[in-house]
Design an enzyme around this catalytic site. Structure first.
Site, PDB file in Angstrom:
ATOM      1  N   GLU A  99     -16.964   2.524   3.003  1.00 28.55           N
ATOM      2  CA  GLU A  99     -16.899   1.487   4.030  1.00 28.55           C
ATOM      3  C   GLU A  99     -16.518   2.088   5.379  1.00 28.55           C
ATOM      4  O   GLU A  99     -15.643   2.952   5.473  1.00 28.55           O
ATOM      5  CB  GLU A  99     -15.854   0.439   3.648  1.00 28.55           C
ATOM      6  CG  GLU A  99     -15.749  -0.695   4.656  1.00 28.55           C
ATOM      7  CD  GLU A  99     -14.567  -1.621   4.414  1.00 28.55           C
ATOM      8  OE1 GLU A  99     -14.745  -2.838   4.551  1.00 28.55           O
ATOM      9  OE2 GLU A  99     -13.466  -1.125   4.094  1.00 28.55           O
ATOM     10  N   LYS A 190     -19.645  -7.708   7.042  1.00 21.68           N
ATOM     11  CA  LYS A 190     -18.559  -8.185   6.194  1.00 21.68           C
ATOM     12  C   LYS A 190     -18.148  -9.598   6.581  1.00 21.68           C
ATOM     13  O   LYS A 190     -17.856  -9.886   7.747  1.00 21.68           O
ATOM     14  CB  LYS A 190     -17.369  -7.229   6.315  1.00 21.68           C
ATOM     15  CG  LYS A 190     -16.226  -7.506   5.359  1.00 21.68           C
ATOM     16  CD  LYS A 190     -15.175  -6.414   5.467  1.00 21.68           C
ATOM     17  CE  LYS A 190     -14.062  -6.604   4.472  1.00 21.68           C
ATOM     18  NZ  LYS A 190     -13.072  -5.494   4.523  1.00 21.68           N
ATOM     19  N   CYS A 224     -15.635  -3.758   0.616  1.00 22.09           N
ATOM     20  CA  CYS A 224     -14.201  -3.818   0.356  1.00 22.09           C
ATOM     21  C   CYS A 224     -13.801  -5.147  -0.298  1.00 22.09           C
ATOM     22  O   CYS A 224     -14.345  -5.537  -1.317  1.00 22.09           O
ATOM     23  CB  CYS A 224     -13.455  -3.543   1.654  1.00 22.09           C
ATOM     24  SG  CYS A 224     -11.718  -3.089   1.465  1.00 22.09           S
TER      25      CYS A 224
END
Length: 374
Positions: A99, A190, A224
């Site tokens: 990430e 994200k 994540c």
């Protein structure tokens, strides 16, 4: 497990016994490699396959656990491209990175009083982060696209993106998928930055909640802690995902508990891929502001791989830069779906449904009732 685990040389990342360069043949690479007698190291004995191995249903994946040159986009991109070339030379069909690797995770927020309002230091760091982030409209990934195209390898990369469609001054934690023709197929931003990440990143959208076909594999990715969000996972399951990629900044405490769970729930392979960040990976001034010490590790890696039954194929690797390889057999997914298929025979769409808005919002779009579809 249903996978061959290939042993890279710890220094050079070479697959044992695969000295010849495997050509650009997509899913056929593994078949050529096995016919030519390349070797593999299998921990705990021979791999478990369902019946006769059909080499056309195998895919080699590379998990690239590397460190960025934090806040230096050009140097970090060069490191990434080197590892893409290395993975291709070792016969990988797909290489995955951690990430926010390009240009790095904002480790400073928790060590420099990042929540202090109107802080000159935080403004300086944010300005540098913007300058080193990826601007897709300015060709920020062109070098990577060219390398992927040249070597015929797909890439899943965690990066920090300047959202030109949102004015170009906010940052998004993005998972980019580049196919084997060097085409950028999707950018998933994200959905919810985690905790102090919200001091650096803007919330994303559903535009990139898609999967990509690679032979009989359908590959999806999340960033994540959004891997803990049930509905984004369900959105990917509904698209037929059977290889899940989880990008992480680098923490075994995150990857060890969740990776087997994700694999078992989805009856899919799950690769968790992390970065490393150490004292030496920081700019000198940031070392001083953060008060880091030589040898200190801020993000420790933890890249790993679990099979569709939830069993480990590669347990977390901690504290080292490395590229890990495994050959995945899609037929093992098919076998595991016999008793549970989260979007198929073990679902009730007549009772429970998920609405996914895959439009990418724009801050100003006149004369339209809804956000534009980009």
């Amino acid at each position: 497990m249903g996978a061959r685990v290939c042993a890279p040389d710890r220094d050079a990342g070479r697959v044992v016994g695969a000295e010849e360069r495997v050509g650009r043949q997509g899913m056929g690479r593994v078949a050529e490699r096995l016919r030519s007698g390349s070797k593999a190291y299998i921990p705990g004995g021979e791999p478990r396959y369902l019946g006769q191995v059909d080499t056309s249903k195998l895919m080699r994946i590379a998990l690239a656990q590397i460190a960025p040159k934090l806040l230096d986009g050009a140097q970090t991109l060069a490191r990434i491209c080197e590892r893409v070339e290395e993975a291709a030379q070792n016969g990988a069909d797909l290489v995955v990175f951690g990430e926010a690797l390009l240009p790095g995770y904002p480790v400073w927020t928790g060590r420099t009083d990042g929540a202090q309002f109107d802080s000159p230091l935080q403004k300086e760091l944010h300005a540098r982060y913007l300058e080193s982030a990826v601007d897709l409209e300015a060709g920020g990934l062109d070098e990577l696209l060219a390398v992927a195209r040249k070597h015929g390898i797909a890439v899943s990369l965690g990066m920090i993106e300047r959202g030109a469609d949102r004015g170009g001054h906010s940052l998004f934690c993005t998972s980019a998928f580049v196919d084997r023709d060097g085409v950028l197929q999707s950018t998933h931003r994200k959905l919810v930055p985690t905790y102090e990440e919200r001091l650096s990143w803007a919330p994303g959208d559903g535009h990139g909640l898609v999967v990509h076909r690679m032979g009989e594999f359908r590959v999806g990715a999340l960033n994540c802690w959004e891997n803990w969000m049930p509905l984004p996972r369900a959105a990917l399951y509904a698209e037929g995902e059977n290889l899940h990629l989880a990008h992480w900044p680098g923490s075994e405490r995150n990857t060890r508990p969740i990776t087997p769970f994700l694999a078992r729930e989805g009856r899919s392979y799950c690769a968790s891929v992390s970065a490393l960040i150490r004292h030496q990976d920081l700019p000198e001034d940031l070392q001083g502001w953060m008060k880091t010490t030589p040898g200190e590790v801020l993000c420790d890696g933890g890249s790993c791989l679990a099979g569709p039954d939830g069993a480990w194929i590669l347990e977390p690797h901690v504290g080292v830069e490395t590229v890990l390889y495994a050959d995945l057999d899609v037929r093992v997914v098919y076998g595991e779906r016999q008793n549970f298929d989260p979007a198929g025979h073990y679902s009730r769409p007549d009772v429970l449904r998920l609405h996914v808005d895959r439009r990418r919002p724009n801050g100003a779009f006149p004369d339209a009732p809804n956000f534009p579809i980009v």
